[in-house]
Design a protein around this motif. Structure first.
Motif, PDB file in Angstrom:
ATOM      1  N   LEU A 152       3.764   2.485 -13.760  1.00 43.94           N
ATOM      2  CA  LEU A 152       4.592   3.326 -12.240  1.00 43.94           C
ATOM      3  C   LEU A 152       3.080   2.482 -10.793  1.00 43.94           C
ATOM      4  O   LEU A 152       3.208   2.430 -10.001  1.00 43.94           O
ATOM      5  CB  LEU A 152       3.594   4.347 -12.043  1.00 43.94           C
ATOM      6  CG  LEU A 152       4.082   5.475 -13.105  1.00 43.94           C
ATOM      7  CD1 LEU A 152       3.774   7.413 -12.612  1.00 43.94           C
ATOM      8  CD2 LEU A 152       5.720   5.868 -13.570  1.00 43.94           C
ATOM      9  N   ASP A 170       5.766   0.586  -7.619  1.00 44.60           N
ATOM     10  CA  ASP A 170       5.693   1.716  -6.364  1.00 44.60           C
ATOM     11  C   ASP A 170       5.340   0.744  -5.222  1.00 44.60           C
ATOM     12  O   ASP A 170       5.126   1.034  -3.938  1.00 44.60           O
ATOM     13  CB  ASP A 170       5.763   3.092  -6.599  1.00 44.60           C
ATOM     14  CG  ASP A 170       6.967   3.884  -6.420  1.00 44.60           C
ATOM     15  OD1 ASP A 170       7.733   3.357  -7.247  1.00 44.60           O
ATOM     16  OD2 ASP A 170       7.102   4.697  -6.552  1.00 44.60           O
ATOM     17  N   LEU A 215      -0.384   6.550 -17.169  1.00 44.03           N
ATOM     18  CA  LEU A 215       0.544   7.247 -16.011  1.00 44.03           C
ATOM     19  C   LEU A 215      -0.177   7.124 -14.958  1.00 44.03           C
ATOM     20  O   LEU A 215      -0.347   6.998 -13.771  1.00 44.03           O
ATOM     21  CB  LEU A 215       1.148   8.364 -16.691  1.00 44.03           C
ATOM     22  CG  LEU A 215       2.224   8.409 -17.448  1.00 44.03           C
ATOM     23  CD1 LEU A 215       2.638   9.387 -18.046  1.00 44.03           C
ATOM     24  CD2 LEU A 215       3.523   7.617 -16.340  1.00 44.03           C
ATOM     25  N   ILE A 272      -1.168   5.243 -10.795  1.00 46.03           N
ATOM     26  CA  ILE A 272      -0.791   6.444 -10.381  1.00 46.03           C
ATOM     27  C   ILE A 272      -1.296   5.797  -9.077  1.00 46.03           C
ATOM     28  O   ILE A 272      -2.185   5.523  -8.218  1.00 46.03           O
ATOM     29  CB  ILE A 272      -0.741   7.484 -10.255  1.00 46.03           C
ATOM     30  CG1 ILE A 272       0.477   7.941 -10.903  1.00 46.03           C
ATOM     31  CG2 ILE A 272      -0.765   8.500  -9.085  1.00 46.03           C
ATOM     32  CD1 ILE A 272       1.183   8.996 -11.405  1.00 46.03           C
ATOM     33  N   ILE A 288      10.122   2.240  -9.272  1.00 42.79           N
ATOM     34  CA  ILE A 288      10.448   2.419 -10.495  1.00 42.79           C
ATOM     35  C   ILE A 288      11.639   3.080 -10.565  1.00 42.79           C
ATOM     36  O   ILE A 288      12.104   2.428 -11.994  1.00 42.79           O
ATOM     37  CB  ILE A 288       8.729   3.025 -10.636  1.00 42.79           C
ATOM     38  CG1 ILE A 288       8.813   2.978 -12.101  1.00 42.79           C
ATOM     39  CG2 ILE A 288       8.963   4.279 -10.195  1.00 42.79           C
ATOM     40  CD1 ILE A 288       8.365   1.953 -12.812  1.00 42.79           C
TER      41      ILE A 288
END
Length: 309
Positions: free
Chosen positions: A35, A38, A88, A92, A216
């Motif tokens: 991710l 972004d 994940l 983030i 994403i």
């Protein structure tokens, strides 16, 4: 959809083609749900815009943007591989950190280029309309990098990376450095995404700290649409299908937002995005079969034959 909206959709489709290529590497090749996009997309825009505004060569500014994007991917890989943080969550964490770092880079939430030189400046003497020039430039660059990515994935290094994503245990048993390939793959992925951000800033004329929101999802939608549109198993076709998927996605967005009968407004962009992504997933799931990714089937088959012997 009018001519201006059509050309804008093509321009954005080619620019986000870099995001699609980056997402393809992380999600499809490495099987690593990353991710970081972004954060790396606006990072590329922020670095390129800041350097150009301060009088630096736009080509060197773009190269620096790609380097920063690659570093974002390396940080995510380090959090996952070295510190054992879930992939994940690692993405983030990097994405959240990049918001503040991008603010530091630009010194403000938005940086306009104010007519500074860009990579497009040397081409303005060709006699084309600005919209046409932007589309041709973005299209030529993304197709070039699509070809380079195809060449890399067909090389021995690319085969090792594909094996890492298909079956890490078997790859490790065959002497492949799994950690190295994840570091390299995420660096390539986020470097491409940052390149897309740098080109976006130069063609749009600004960089904004909020411009990475939903990147994403756009990349995933492009990859899945490409899969749905092309069922050819050749790796080169699969790579370029990501770019076609990005174009299809942006054209669908443009048609939806410019259709009088649907009554949608620009504020409905995220709603349209969510609906299109959901449709892309549904179509892809309905048409998917276990053998659509040729290298994974080949790797697994080789592993089974090796186990029998």
């Amino acid at each position: 959809m009018g001519y201006s909206a059509f050309m804008t959709s093509l321009e954005l489709g080619f620019i986000y083609g870099f995001v699609a290529l980056g997402v393809f590497i992380s999600f499809r090749v490495l099987d690593f749900p990353d991710l970081t996009a972004d954060g790396s997309f606006p990072a590329g825009a922020a670095v390129a815009a800041s350097l150009i505004v301060n009088g630096h060569n736009p080509f060197l500014a773009t190269a620096a943007a790609v380097l920063v994007g690659a570093l974002c991917g390396i940080v995510t890989a380090a959090l996952n591989r070295k510190f054992k943080i879930l992939h994940l969550l690692a993405g983030i964490l990097t994405m959240i950190a990049m918001f503040s770092i991008n603010l530091r880079i630009m010194g403000q939430p938005n940086t306009p280029l104010l007519g500074g030189d860009t990579m497009l400046t040397p081409l303005r003497g060709l006699g084309l309309e600005l919209s046409q020039l932007k589309v041709l430039f973005a299209g030529a660059v993304v197709l070039l990098f699509g070809g380079l990515l195809s060449w890399f994935l067909l090389s021995n290094a690319g085969l090792a990376m594909r094996a890492t994503g298909a079956n890490p245990r078997m790859a490790r048993a065959n002497g492949i450095d799994v950690d190295y390939n994840i570091y390299l793959g995420l660096a390539l992925s986020n470097g491409l995404i940052a390149l897309g951000g740098a080109l976006f800033a130069q063609l749009a004329g600004f960089a904004d700290v909020q411009m990475g929101a939903g990147t994403i999802l756009i990349g995933l939608a492009a990859v899945i649409l490409g899969e749905a549109l092309f069922r050819v198993r050749a790796l080169v076709i699969v790579v370029f299908a990501c770019i076609v998927g990005s174009l299809a996605y942006r054209l669908a967005i443009g048609v939806a937002l410019n259709s009088q009968s649907l009554g949608l407004q620009s504020s409905d962009l995220r709603l349209v995005t969510a609906v299109l992504v959901a449709i892309a997933f549904i179509v892809s799931t309905a048409r998917r079969n276990s053998s659509w990714v040729p290298w994974r089937r080949t790797v697994r088959k080789a592993g089974q034959e090796g186990a029998r012997s």
